[in-house]
Design a protein around this motif. Structure first.
Motif, PDB file in Angstrom:
ATOM      1  N   THR A  43       0.832  -1.202   0.000  1.00 58.78           N
ATOM      2  CA  THR A  43       0.000   0.000   0.000  1.00 58.78           C
ATOM      3  C   THR A  43       0.867   1.253   0.000  1.00 58.78           C
ATOM      4  N   GLY A  44       0.450   2.266  -0.770  1.00 61.42           N
ATOM      5  CA  GLY A  44       1.169   3.537  -0.806  1.00 61.42           C
ATOM      6  C   GLY A  44       1.690   3.838  -2.205  1.00 61.42           C
ATOM      7  N   THR A  45       2.633   4.764  -2.274  1.00 62.22           N
ATOM      8  CA  THR A  45       3.266   5.139  -3.539  1.00 62.22           C
ATOM      9  C   THR A  45       4.539   4.318  -3.703  1.00 62.22           C
ATOM     10  N   ARG A  46       4.687   3.700  -4.872  1.00 64.33           N
ATOM     11  CA  ARG A  46       5.825   2.801  -5.097  1.00 64.33           C
ATOM     12  C   ARG A  46       6.694   3.326  -6.237  1.00 64.33           C
ATOM     13  N   ILE A  47       7.974   3.461  -5.972  1.00 63.75           N
ATOM     14  CA  ILE A  47       8.921   3.907  -7.002  1.00 63.75           C
ATOM     15  C   ILE A  47       9.905   2.763  -7.253  1.00 63.75           C
ATOM     16  N   TYR A  48       9.857   2.221  -8.456  1.00 71.08           N
ATOM     17  CA  TYR A  48      10.792   1.174  -8.885  1.00 71.08           C
ATOM     18  C   TYR A  48      11.796   1.863  -9.806  1.00 71.08           C
ATOM     19  N   MET A  49      13.080   1.661  -9.587  1.00 71.48           N
ATOM     20  CA  MET A  49      14.058   2.370 -10.413  1.00 71.48           C
ATOM     21  C   MET A  49      15.127   1.434 -10.945  1.00 71.48           C
ATOM     22  N   ASN A  50      15.674   1.787 -12.110  1.00 72.41           N
ATOM     23  CA  ASN A  50      16.885   1.140 -12.605  1.00 72.41           C
ATOM     24  C   ASN A  50      18.065   1.803 -11.922  1.00 72.41           C
ATOM     25  N   LEU A  51      18.844   1.025 -11.192  1.00 71.12           N
ATOM     26  CA  LEU A  51      20.042   1.580 -10.579  1.00 71.12           C
ATOM     27  C   LEU A  51      21.070   1.927 -11.653  1.00 71.12           C
ATOM     28  N   LEU A  52      22.026   2.740 -11.282  1.00 71.84           N
ATOM     29  CA  LEU A  52      23.048   3.221 -12.214  1.00 71.84           C
ATOM     30  C   LEU A  52      23.644   2.075 -13.039  1.00 71.84           C
ATOM     31  N   GLY A  53      23.591   2.219 -14.373  1.00 71.46           N
ATOM     32  CA  GLY A  53      24.250   1.259 -15.265  1.00 71.46           C
ATOM     33  C   GLY A  53      23.455   0.005 -15.568  1.00 71.46           C
ATOM     34  N   PHE A  54      22.281  -0.160 -14.920  1.00 71.76           N
ATOM     35  CA  PHE A  54      21.489  -1.373 -15.129  1.00 71.76           C
ATOM     36  C   PHE A  54      20.180  -1.054 -15.850  1.00 71.76           C
ATOM     37  N   GLY A  55      19.708  -2.041 -16.614  1.00 72.72           N
ATOM     38  CA  GLY A  55      18.527  -1.854 -17.437  1.00 72.72           C
ATOM     39  C   GLY A  55      18.839  -2.354 -18.830  1.00 72.72           C
ATOM     40  N   SER A  56      17.854  -2.320 -19.688  1.00 71.44           N
ATOM     41  CA  SER A  56      17.983  -2.944 -21.002  1.00 71.44           C
ATOM     42  C   SER A  56      18.757  -2.069 -21.987  1.00 71.44           C
ATOM     43  N   LYS A  57      19.761  -2.667 -22.629  1.00 75.97           N
ATOM     44  CA  LYS A  57      20.475  -2.049 -23.769  1.00 75.97           C
ATOM     45  C   LYS A  57      20.994  -0.639 -23.463  1.00 75.97           C
ATOM     46  N   LEU A  58      21.664  -0.508 -22.334  1.00 78.33           N
ATOM     47  CA  LEU A  58      22.177   0.815 -21.947  1.00 78.33           C
ATOM     48  C   LEU A  58      23.538   1.095 -22.564  1.00 78.33           C
ATOM     49  N   LYS A  59      23.860   2.391 -22.680  1.00 78.84           N
ATOM     50  CA  LYS A  59      25.215   2.776 -23.102  1.00 78.84           C
ATOM     51  C   LYS A  59      26.188   2.538 -21.954  1.00 78.84           C
ATOM     52  N   THR A  60      27.455   2.452 -22.310  1.00 79.60           N
ATOM     53  CA  THR A  60      28.501   2.305 -21.295  1.00 79.60           C
ATOM     54  C   THR A  60      28.690   3.628 -20.554  1.00 79.60           C
ATOM     55  N   ILE A  61      28.754   3.535 -19.224  1.00 72.78           N
ATOM     56  CA  ILE A  61      29.042   4.732 -18.413  1.00 72.78           C
ATOM     57  C   ILE A  61      30.556   4.911 -18.377  1.00 72.78           C
ATOM     58  N   LYS A  62      31.021   6.017 -18.931  1.00 72.39           N
ATOM     59  CA  LYS A  62      32.480   6.212 -19.053  1.00 72.39           C
ATOM     60  C   LYS A  62      33.151   6.493 -17.706  1.00 72.39           C
ATOM     61  N   GLN A  63      32.460   7.238 -16.819  1.00 73.33           N
ATOM     62  CA  GLN A  63      33.043   7.516 -15.498  1.00 73.33           C
ATOM     63  C   GLN A  63      32.751   6.325 -14.583  1.00 73.33           C
ATOM     64  N   SER A  64      33.625   5.335 -14.626  1.00 74.32           N
ATOM     65  CA  SER A  64      33.333   4.078 -13.921  1.00 74.32           C
ATOM     66  C   SER A  64      33.261   4.254 -12.401  1.00 74.32           C
ATOM     67  N   GLN A  65      33.944   5.297 -11.855  1.00 72.52           N
ATOM     68  CA  GLN A  65      33.888   5.520 -10.401  1.00 72.52           C
ATOM     69  C   GLN A  65      32.487   5.910  -9.919  1.00 72.52           C
ATOM     70  N   ARG A  66      31.605   6.266 -10.848  1.00 74.99           N
ATOM     71  CA  ARG A  66      30.236   6.609 -10.445  1.00 74.99           C
ATOM     72  C   ARG A  66      29.518   5.444  -9.773  1.00 74.99           C
ATOM     73  N   PHE A  67      30.021   4.226  -9.986  1.00 71.30           N
ATOM     74  CA  PHE A  67      29.395   3.052  -9.367  1.00 71.30           C
ATOM     75  C   PHE A  67      29.695   2.954  -7.872  1.00 71.30           C
ATOM     76  N   MET A  68      30.655   3.728  -7.377  1.00 73.88           N
ATOM     77  CA  MET A  68      30.979   3.668  -5.945  1.00 73.88           C
ATOM     78  C   MET A  68      29.743   4.054  -5.123  1.00 73.88           C
ATOM     79  N   GLY A  69      29.577   3.390  -3.986  1.00 74.79           N
ATOM     80  CA  GLY A  69      28.364   3.542  -3.188  1.00 74.79           C
ATOM     81  C   GLY A  69      28.012   4.986  -2.869  1.00 74.79           C
ATOM     82  N   HIS A  70      28.988   5.762  -2.383  1.00 76.31           N
ATOM     83  CA  HIS A  70      28.669   7.132  -1.959  1.00 76.31           C
ATOM     84  C   HIS A  70      28.261   8.008  -3.147  1.00 76.31           C
TER      85      HIS A  70
END
Length: 267
Positions: A43-70
């Motif tokens: 019950t409530g408002t639900r937000i489902y998201m593709n996390l960084l770099g994941f999902g169908s047929k995505l481009k490569t993320i050039k700044q690979s450090q963006r995957f770091m948790g912080h």
């Protein structure tokens, strides 16, 4: 409603369903997508998201450090700001549970309730972290060398996912195709920069986390049952739900039980 939000030049894809309170935010697992949790409809408002770099047929993320948790936490805070959302009930599975824990530790004022499904607080010693960083580095090299198809075939043989073999053919195909459609370079960089070895060791921090936490594990997942037993002992405001006849991916194997657990959380 499908929505795209650009944060720091990257287009995050979201699916928003439901209305009212609470607001739920779902983080899928490694090689998952926003479709991962869409069968989970508390019950409530639900937000489902593709996390960084994941999902169908995505481009490569050039700044690979963006995957770091912080860095991911910073992005998600900005995303919530753009949606004018201050606080969420945050639900994460496996890799998503690790990220949810980092999020809850970093910005506890933005989390009303933290739900960690098959999660861990990291690895306790520098030696273990170093070994895991090396192992994840090998996996990352491997996925870019052999490609997604071979990597997924090997990945699906891991003992962790054995219980998924009892699911229907259609459900197994959904999971397989979701993994197959990922970008190999992004998968590799996720392993390198936010694998279990690369994530911060949050075990010493658990005792100081005062946001309410619900842990969810499948009774057939012995490794994560042991990990979560230790987490339960250290978290000050925690409940632990063990779901029978479920392995690592509890919400996929036992969705009704997970919906019940979420709906029982007092907002």
């Amino acid at each position: 409603m499908r929505k795209k939000v650009i944060i720091n030049g990257y287009e995050y894809e979201l699916e928003i369903q439901g209305t009212g309170k609470p607001t739920w935010l779902f983080f899928h697992g490694f090689m998952g997508s926003l479709a991962d949790y869409q069968g989970i409809t508390p019950t409530g408002t639900r937000i489902y998201m593709n996390l960084l770099g994941f999902g169908s047929k995505l481009k490569t993320i050039k700044q690979s450090q963006r995957f770091m948790g912080h860095q991911q936490v910073t992005d998600i805070c900005r995303l919530l700001d753009k949606l004018s959302i201050n606080k969420v009930n945050l639900v994460g599975y496996s890799m998503g549970a690790r990220l949810a824990l980092v999020f809850g530790h970093t910005v506890p004022n933005r989390v009303g309730h933290l739900v960690l499904e098959s999660g861990t607080a990291g690895l306790m010693t520098q030696d273990l972290r170093q070994q895991r960083i090396i192992a994840d580095g090998h996996k990352a090299d491997h996925v870019t060398q052999v490609g997604m198809s071979t990597f997924i075939r090997e990945w699906e043989q891991l003992p962790l996912f054995k219980s998924q073999k009892s699911m229907s053919a259609a459900q197994q195909l959904f999971m397989h195709e979701q993994r197959l459609n990922q970008n190999a370079q992004n998968v590799a960089n996720s392993l390198r920069f936010f694998g279990t070895g690369a994530m911060p060791n949050l075990w010493p921090e658990l005792a100081y986390m005062h946001i309410p936490v619900t842990l969810i594990t499948g009774m057939d997942d012995h490794k994560f049952t042991q990990i979560n037993q230790k987490m339960q002992q250290q978290l000050p405001n925690v409940q632990w739900c063990q779901v029978p006849q479920a392995g690592h991916n509890v919400h996929f194997e036992r969705p009704d039980q997970v919906i019940d657990i979420l709906n029982a959380i007092h907002h």
